[in-house]
Design a protein around this motif. Structure first.
Motif, short mmCIF file in Angstrom:
data_model
loop_
_atom_site.label_atom_id
_atom_site.label_comp_id
_atom_site.label_asym_id
_atom_site.label_seq_id
_atom_site.Cartn_x
_atom_site.Cartn_y
_atom_site.Cartn_z
N ILE A 1 0.88 -1.17 0.00
CA ILE A 1 0.00 0.00 0.00
C ILE A 1 0.92 1.22 0.00
N ALA A 2 0.95 1.92 -1.12
CA ALA A 2 1.84 3.08 -1.27
C ALA A 2 1.08 4.35 -0.93
N LEU A 3 1.64 5.15 -0.04
CA LEU A 3 0.92 6.32 0.49
C LEU A 3 1.18 7.60 -0.30
N ARG A 4 1.87 7.49 -1.42
CA ARG A 4 2.29 8.65 -2.20
C ARG A 4 1.17 9.65 -2.49
N HIS A 5 -0.04 9.14 -2.75
CA HIS A 5 -1.12 10.04 -3.17
C HIS A 5 -2.08 10.44 -2.05
N VAL A 6 -1.76 10.05 -0.82
CA VAL A 6 -2.65 10.40 0.30
C VAL A 6 -2.25 11.78 0.83
N ASP A 7 -2.88 12.81 0.28
CA ASP A 7 -2.48 14.18 0.61
C ASP A 7 -2.70 14.53 2.08
N GLU A 8 -3.71 13.90 2.71
CA GLU A 8 -3.98 14.20 4.13
C GLU A 8 -2.76 13.95 5.00
#
Lengths: 283, 159
Positions: free
Chosen positions: A46-53
């Motif tokens: 699960i890559a968090l790159r796009h979780v802006d929060e």
């Protein structure tokens, strides 16, 4: 094998629930080294790159509390407002790897890996930071000293994600120092972070790379409180700084490994503590 | 994109399909071996040497430490993206100052210098050293590289 790219925190938490044993990928600076050298396989990620929060931080000026998202990179802590709020964190951030590593590496990643050599960790200990974690069904806030369980072990449950770190602002001096074999691009051989709390007239010192976890030197802190008034603005007696260094050194629990020897580390961390106290008391 | 072996990356402004790839591949590997962009060099594979430096969403990072399949929906610029055939001013300055010996670190350094000067057109000497501290050169001793950076700064000032 699968790679998931959640767009929101809720989506990430849900994926963690439905993909058991998924590996969490933040900045990748630890994870990909292990992959490149075949130290561990890649299964479900699960890559968090796009979780802006997770990339935001906020400052509640009324409560004097700063909350830093788990995916805020070190580059954002080196300069600017965060650096002014937590100079020790900025100093630690500046010693992490290279500009390329600092653009990728995150606080959440440092906490997820939980290495005793994690550069931000002594600072989080000295600042009494609280780690906020979440799963689909609950959230928890854990003092960093309880979060770090051992070398590369933490309190995170299988379905939990590190969301943010909460730190109270401190009135007083704070700093960080590190020893390595060269100036840039180095993993610490010994490190220390000192916070002088002028409101409570007390100090907190935490050590990195000289024990299985980050070590708070409670006895040295208490001794210092008995012999020096942080609010007096009087010059610090040299003998106090020296003895503080010796006491800190005694509380360290270093080992010999490929990076250094226990003997050197014990000595070096005492020198770092002495210098930090001298710097802090001169302000 | 679960369970799929197909993904697409936006590299130097173009959407590129990556097919039949192992999902654990680094961006460096995918760029070089699958997308025909061998400009980024692989040396340490652990983020220490900077030879593989690329720009992702405006940040200079080591492509060896990026899981390629996680870089979907980002803007990736490689050394190839800086030039359409003609040399850039940074590349020319490296040649003029003799800042290239074996040349292996050069692409990473060129990317790092472009990135630095885009954000800080007139960096101090210390700032230059810090900005390039993640790019290791074992030939030149850095003196000629710093001279090349100084040359670019001066040339751009006169334009």
């Amino acid at each position: 094998m699968s790679i998931h790219l959640p767009q929101t925190l809720n989506e990430a938490l849900h994926m963690l629930q439905v993909v058991p044993h998924a590996q969490i990928l933040a900045g990748g600076t630890d994870f990909m080294v292990e992959v490149n050298f075949n130290k561990h396989g890649v299964h479900d990620v699960i890559a968090l790159r796009h979780v802006d929060e997770l990339k935001k931080w906020s400052h509640d000026t009324v409560a004097g509390v700063v909350t830093i998202g788990a995916a805020v990179p070190y580059a954002d802590m080196e300069h600017g407002e965060l650096a002014q709020l937590f100079p020790a964190l900025a100093e630690a951030a500046r010693t992490v790897g290279s500009p390329q590593i600092r653009a990728a590496g995150t606080l959440g990643g440092n906490l997820g890996t939980c290495s005793p050599a994690g550069d931000a960790l002594p600072v989080l200990f000295a600042l009494n930071a609280v780690i906020n974690v979440a799963s689909t069904h609950a959230t928890r806030s854990i003092p960093v000293a309880d979060f770090m369980r051992g070398p590369k072990r933490n309190d995170l449950a299988q379905d939990e994600l590190i969301v943010s770190v909460t730190i109270k602002t401190v009135a007083g001096w704070q700093g960080y120092a590190k020893v390595g074999t060269r100036n840039a691009m180095v993993i610490s051989v010994a490190s220390a972070s000192l916070v002088l709390d002028h409101v409570n007239n007390s100090s907190r010192i935490a050590l990195g790379s000289v024990g299985p976890t980050i070590i708070r030197c409670i006895q040295a802190e208490q001794w210092l409180q008995g012999v020096y008034d942080f609010t007096s603005h009087q010059a610090l007696d040299d003998s106090i700084a020296t003895e503080f260094g010796q006491r800190v050194s005694q509380e360290s629990r270093p080992i010999d490994d490929h990076r250094s020897t226990a003997l050197y580390r014990r000595h070096a961390v005492g020198v770092l503590a002495k210098r930090l106290l001298q710097r802090g008391s001169a302000q | 994109m679960s369970e799929t072996q197909f993904y697409s990356l936006r590299v130097n402004g173009k959407q590129r399909e990556v097919t039949d790839a192992w999902l654990g591949e680094s961006l460096l590997y995918v760029l070089r071996e699958r997308l025909g962009l061998p400009g980024s060099k692989g040396a340490c594979e652990q983020g220490e040497c900077g030879s593989c430096t690329v720009i992702i969403d405006g940040a200079a990072v080591c492509s060896c430490l990026v899981l390629a399949a996680s870089a979907v929906d980002t803007d990736i610029t490689t050394i190839e993206g800086y030039s359409d055939g003609a040399l850039t001013d940074v590349q020319q300055a490296f040649i003029d100052e003799g800042a290239v010996q074996c040349g292996f670190c050069t692409p990473g350094l060129i990317v790092a210098v472009h990135h630095l000067l885009e954000h800080t057109p007139r960096p101090s000497e210390m700032k230059v050293k810090e900005a390039l501290s993640g790019n290791i050169c074992r030939c030149t001793g850095y003196g000629r590289i710093f001279a090349a950076v100084t040359r670019v700064i001066e040339q751009r000032d006169h334009q």
